[in-house]
Design an enzyme around this catalytic site. Structure first.
Site, PDB file in Angstrom:
ATOM      1  N   LYS A 126     -11.032  -5.465   2.254  1.00 20.50           N
ATOM      2  CA  LYS A 126     -10.173  -4.296   2.204  1.00 20.50           C
ATOM      3  C   LYS A 126     -10.637  -3.462   1.014  1.00 20.50           C
ATOM      4  CE  LYS A 126      -5.554  -2.706   1.077  1.00 20.50           C
ATOM      5  NZ  LYS A 126      -4.212  -3.069   0.566  1.00 20.50           N
ATOM      6  N   ALA A 163       0.560   0.192   3.096  1.00 21.13           N
ATOM      7  CA  ALA A 163       1.305   0.677   1.925  1.00 21.13           C
ATOM      8  C   ALA A 163       2.507   1.524   2.301  1.00 21.13           C
ATOM      9  CB  ALA A 163       0.416   1.469   0.972  1.00 21.13           C
ATOM     10  N   GLY A 164       3.589   1.320   1.573  1.00 26.76           N
ATOM     11  CA  GLY A 164       4.776   2.143   1.691  1.00 26.76           C
ATOM     12  C   GLY A 164       5.913   1.550   2.496  1.00 26.76           C
ATOM     13  N   ASN A 197       2.719  -5.920   1.201  1.00 21.95           N
ATOM     14  CA  ASN A 197       2.848  -6.957   0.183  1.00 21.95           C
ATOM     15  C   ASN A 197       4.210  -6.855  -0.506  1.00 21.95           C
ATOM     16  OD1 ASN A 197       0.833  -8.075  -2.684  1.00 21.95           O
ATOM     17  ND2 ASN A 197       2.659  -8.904  -1.801  1.00 21.95           N
ATOM     18  N   THR A 198       4.427  -5.749  -1.228  1.00 20.70           N
ATOM     19  CA  THR A 198       5.648  -5.595  -2.011  1.00 20.70           C
ATOM     20  C   THR A 198       6.908  -5.687  -1.160  1.00 20.70           C
ATOM     21  OG1 THR A 198       4.424  -4.131  -3.498  1.00 20.70           O
ATOM     22  CG2 THR A 198       6.806  -4.133  -3.709  1.00 20.70           C
TER      23      THR A 198
END
Length: 258
Positions: free
Chosen positions: A100, A187-188, A209-210
């Site tokens: 990635k 992301a997001g 992830n987050t």
């Protein structure tokens, strides 16, 4: 949906959810979340992996490499040279040549530097890497990344770690209409509904992830994301009804008693 495989560079995967390995309270929690998520592709930040001294504890000690496909990422790189060096290190350490690619342009927003991203991607592809680039939701950029040989494109839904969801679904739609390689939202994402929306748009997968690691209950959120991706994919394949301004009766009017 066993026959509905995600195919990237000839590799087949059953799960369309990809998850990261950072920000968990500990490695045990990370391992449990990975298991519950059903993900087969997991990202690891090369800079976080202890590859110089294997006698010391490493997150790799908690990952079954026979079960998961590692996707080393170049998180924290701000130049093409740094990103390329990081990928070479990952391959030499035996992690993977399936990478990635992140080349950031700004510390506050963590938006990608498109110029450096293209530069790094060209070099890595020539060196035999399978490149999945994290990029802005720009169809022109995505087309250039596809043209040089990237195995997929990974436009952001919103800034990394923001949890804002898919801020511009129309850009994602345009990308989907113009790009043939898999489009993976990266992301997001903040909630299961965000993952479902990405899949309902027609994306090949979602990477996060987050959203999982930062949840109050990461294990429960990992399961929620798994189910959301499955539901979103099924909804997309089923084909939604058209949007209409006015109502349409659900029951037929013919045969009614007068």
């Amino acid at each position: 949906m066993g026959d509905d495989k995600l195919i990237i560079a000839g590799r087949e995967f059953n799960s369309r959810l990809m998850v990261g390995t950072g920000k968990y309270a500990n490695f045990h929690q990370m391992a449990e979340a990975l298991e519950v998520s059903g993900a087969e592709i997991i990202t690891v930040a090369v800079r976080r992996v202890n590859i110089s001294d294997r006698n010391k504890e490493s997150l790799l000690d908690y990952i079954d490499l026979k079960k998961y496909t590692l996707l080393p990422n170049t998180a924290g790189c701000y130049t093409a040279d740094d990103a390329v060096r990081t990928c070479r290190l990952a391959r030499e350490a035996g992690l993977s040549d399936f990478v990635k690619l992140e080349v950031l342009g700004d510390e506050k927003t963590l938006f990608p530097d498109n110029e450096e991203l293209l530069k790094a991607a060209k070099i890595l592809i020539k060196e035999g890497f399978t490149v999945l680039p994290y990029c802005s939701d720009d169809v022109i950029l995505c087309r250039k990344l596809e043209d040089i040989g990237c195995a997929a494109v990974m436009p952001l839904g919103a800034p990394i770690g923001s949890g804002l969801g898919i801020r511009n679904p129309y850009n994602i739609r345009i990308i989907l209409e113009n790009i043939k390689v898999p489009v993976i939202v990266d992301a997001g994402v903040g909630a299961a509904s965000d993952a479902a929306i990405a899949m309902e748009l027609g994306c090949a997968g979602v990477l996060m992830n987050t959203a999982i690691a930062g949840a109050q209950d990461p294990i429960a959120m990992a399961e929620a994301m798994k189910l959301a991706v499955i539901a979103g994919r099924l909804s997309y394949k089923a084909g939604r009804i058209p949007r209409k301004l006015y109502a349409t009766a659900s029951s037929p009017l013919n045969g009614m008693l007068e």
